[in-house]
Design an enzyme around this catalytic site. Structure first.
Site, mmCIF file in Angstrom:
data_model
loop_
_atom_site.group_PDB
_atom_site.id
_atom_site.type_symbol
_atom_site.label_atom_id
_atom_site.label_comp_id
_atom_site.label_asym_id
_atom_site.label_seq_id
_atom_site.Cartn_x
_atom_site.Cartn_y
_atom_site.Cartn_z
ATOM 1 N N TYR A 142 44.370 29.525 41.087
ATOM 2 C CA TYR A 142 45.766 29.539 40.644
ATOM 3 C C TYR A 142 46.613 30.123 41.772
ATOM 4 C CZ TYR A 142 49.932 30.801 37.889
ATOM 5 O OH TYR A 142 51.214 30.934 37.407
ATOM 6 N N ASP A 237 45.388 32.543 50.068
ATOM 7 C CA ASP A 237 46.242 33.104 49.019
ATOM 8 C C ASP A 237 45.649 34.452 48.612
ATOM 9 O OD1 ASP A 237 47.423 32.043 45.712
ATOM 10 O OD2 ASP A 237 47.669 33.887 46.882
ATOM 11 N N LYS A 265 51.897 41.283 44.307
ATOM 12 C CA LYS A 265 51.251 42.320 43.476
ATOM 13 C C LYS A 265 51.242 43.701 44.152
ATOM 14 C CE LYS A 265 48.486 38.783 41.155
ATOM 15 N NZ LYS A 265 48.766 38.751 39.711
HETATM 16 P P1 KE4 Z 1 53.329 35.414 40.574
HETATM 17 O O1 KE4 Z 1 54.297 34.267 40.766
HETATM 18 O O2 KE4 Z 1 52.816 35.488 39.146
HETATM 19 O O3 KE4 Z 1 53.848 36.754 41.098
HETATM 20 O O4 KE4 Z 1 52.035 35.128 41.533
HETATM 21 C C1 KE4 Z 1 51.374 33.892 41.389
HETATM 22 C C2 KE4 Z 1 49.966 34.026 41.911
HETATM 23 C C3 KE4 Z 1 49.655 33.462 43.140
HETATM 24 N N1 KE4 Z 1 48.407 33.553 43.664
HETATM 25 C C4 KE4 Z 1 47.427 34.208 42.989
HETATM 26 C C5 KE4 Z 1 46.056 34.285 43.604
HETATM 27 C C6 KE4 Z 1 47.687 34.801 41.737
HETATM 28 O O5 KE4 Z 1 46.690 35.446 41.072
HETATM 29 C C7 KE4 Z 1 48.979 34.718 41.179
HETATM 30 C C8 KE4 Z 1 49.319 35.308 39.823
HETATM 31 N N2 KE4 Z 1 48.235 35.848 39.096
HETATM 32 C C9 KE4 Z 1 48.376 35.810 37.654
HETATM 33 C C10 KE4 Z 1 47.163 36.508 37.026
HETATM 34 N N3 KE4 Z 1 45.929 35.944 37.389
HETATM 35 C C11 KE4 Z 1 49.641 36.441 37.193
HETATM 36 C C12 KE4 Z 1 49.679 36.823 35.727
HETATM 37 C C13 KE4 Z 1 50.607 35.936 34.956
HETATM 38 O O6 KE4 Z 1 50.660 34.714 35.229
HETATM 39 O O7 KE4 Z 1 51.281 36.484 34.072
#
Ligand code: KE4
Length: 425
Positions: A142, A237, A265
């Site tokens: 993701y 990523d 994060k």
């Molecule tokens: P955000 O747009 O949610 O800040 O980041 C996206 C993203 C990009 N790359 C990786 C490897 C990520 O894990 C994420 C976001 N992670 C999820 C949890 N696995 C965010 C939690 C959510 O979607 O509420």
């Protein structure tokens, strides 16, 4: 749970699913998500006054624990001087310097406001710099919710059964080529077929959106070699793994030199942030230096930058102590979890890299998304709710990683194991 239940009903009237991010809605596990009132250290407290040991850590940012004194002090000091200027500030340069000091491949950094913005920007740089349109991603990984990544996506997309989302034009989705994680042969075949059209491979170096799946030996090295051979970029990523799995992130742990790295994060210490980092010739393709456009009203926001600097400086200055503690605590936890499940003859895998881990209810090792999907969903549901009822808070999805923070202690680990031993699985 009474107050949370009432709040959840109200929330659903005004917010889709009652949440501002789908994975919080308890979709696959059912039940009412506790509405959180406060957090401190490794514990969170819901609006009904229940306290939980927290292994979600806001999905990764809270590596120091909640309400860390250095982060709160930095925010208090910053907020007195205003919250946003839409103009350059000294602290943004300090954060860019610190990221370049700590992330081996980083020569320059552009700050944005989320991981999604970071990966979207990295993709645009790759397409703009190579003049190619196709990308390769991995099933179950993701990279945020930008259109090109909502193909065979993990995390909440997989959790809610929409790994490929409506609303993404088929013509665009067709440019996203996918392969199983850890399957270098499949990637080599894609390159043999379409290598000249591929702008980049984007990969979570440790797949944290299908649980916690480490790279097999040679996998990341193979991606680096293939992308070099065909003139494509390698995008790491590290939104989740950055500063999490190692003081030098996953690229430091595995010794890989990606062209671009996305972060988020932890570098915001719990405030909105993202970043694209990488080689100078690529980053300088971004406006206003180069022609590739990207922008953001709150990019480099003073509060996010202050919280991020306080977090990364603490991680740098106390590197040995903090990463040593994270390693020791997480190793102890996963060892005891494995023993408790083995004693109960529960089929399980516990997979860990640094202070991120996942518990799968399957008797085979998990190397990719297909393996992860074999995990027993009903058993996970019983585990999740049994632990929650006992004051232990895991992610409400089998496709998420769990996190230990520097604020966790042996009391929290003991409470976790004691609860697990009493579960009716
Ligand atoms: P955000 O747009 O949610 O800040 O980041 C996206 C993203 C990009 N790359 C990786 C490897 C990520 O894990 C994420 C976001 N992670 C999820 C949890 N696995 C965010 C939690 C959510 O979607 O509420």
């Amino acid at each position: 749970m009474e107050r949370s239940a009432r709040l959840f009903e109200n929330a659903k009237r005004r917010i889709p699913g009652g949440v501002n991010s789908p994975v919080r809605a308890f979709g696959p596990v059912g039940g009412v998500p506790p509405f959180i009132a406060s957090a401190n250290g490794c514990r969170i407290t819901d609006v009904d006054g229940r306290v939980y040991v927290d292994y979600v850590g806001s999905w990764g940012p809270m590596i120091l624990g909640h309400a860390h004194p250095a982060v709160l002090a930095a925010l208090r000091e910053t907020i007195e001087r205003g919250t946003s200027f839409g103009a350059p500030t000294e602290a943004e340069v300090d954060l860019a310097e610190l990221i370049c000091e700590r992330v081996p491949s980083a020569e320059m950094v552009r700050l944005v406001s989320s991981g999604t913005e970071a990966t979207m920007t990295a993709l645009r740089i790759a397409r703009g710099a190579t003049g190619r349109d196709a990308i390769v991603k991995f099933e179950g990984c993701y990279h945020g919710h930008a259109d090109s990544f909502l193909v065979a996506a993990g995390s909440g997309a997989a959790t809610h059964g929409h790994p490929s989302s409506p609303g993404v034009p088929a013509s665009l989705a067709a440019l996203t080529l996918t392969a199983p994680f850890n399957d270098l042969g499949a990637v080599a075949e894609i390159f043999a077929r379409s290598g000249k059209e591929i702008a980049a491979v984007i990969v979570e170096p440790v797949a944290g959106n299908m649980g916690c799946v480490p790279p097999q030996p040679g996998f990341l090295e193979g991606l680096r070699a293939l992308t070099k051979e065909y003139g494509a970029l390698l995008i790491f990523d590290e939104v989740m793994t950055g500063f999490r799995v190692h003081p030098r992130s996953a690229q430091g742990l595995y010794g890989i030199d990606p062209d671009l790295t996305t972060l988020g994060k932890i570098i915001g210490g719990g405030l909105p942030i993202g970043a694209v980092a990488g080689k100078r010739p690529l980053l300088e393709q971004l406006a206003p230096v180069g022609p590739i456009y990207q922008a953001g009203t709150l990019s480099g926001n003073p509060l996010s930058v202050a919280a991020g600097l306080a977090t990364l400086r603490t991680l740098r200055d106390q590197e040995e102590t903090i990463y040593g503690k994270l390693e020791e605590l997480t190793r102890s936890l996963v060892t005891q979890v494995g023993a408790a499940l083995r004693d109960r003859a529960v089929p399980h895998q516990v997979q860990r890299v640094g202070s991120m881990f996942a518990i799968y209810f399957t008797d085979a090792l998990v190397h990719n998304f297909a393996d992860a999907k074999r995990s027993d969903a009903n058993l996970f549901k019983r585990f999740f709710h049994g632990m929650l009822a006992g004051g232990i808070y895991f992610a409400p999805s089998p496709y998420e990683a769990a996190f230990v923070s520097a604020a966790h202690d042996t009391a929290a680990i003991t409470a976790t194991i004691n609860r697990l031993k009493r579960l009716d699985l």
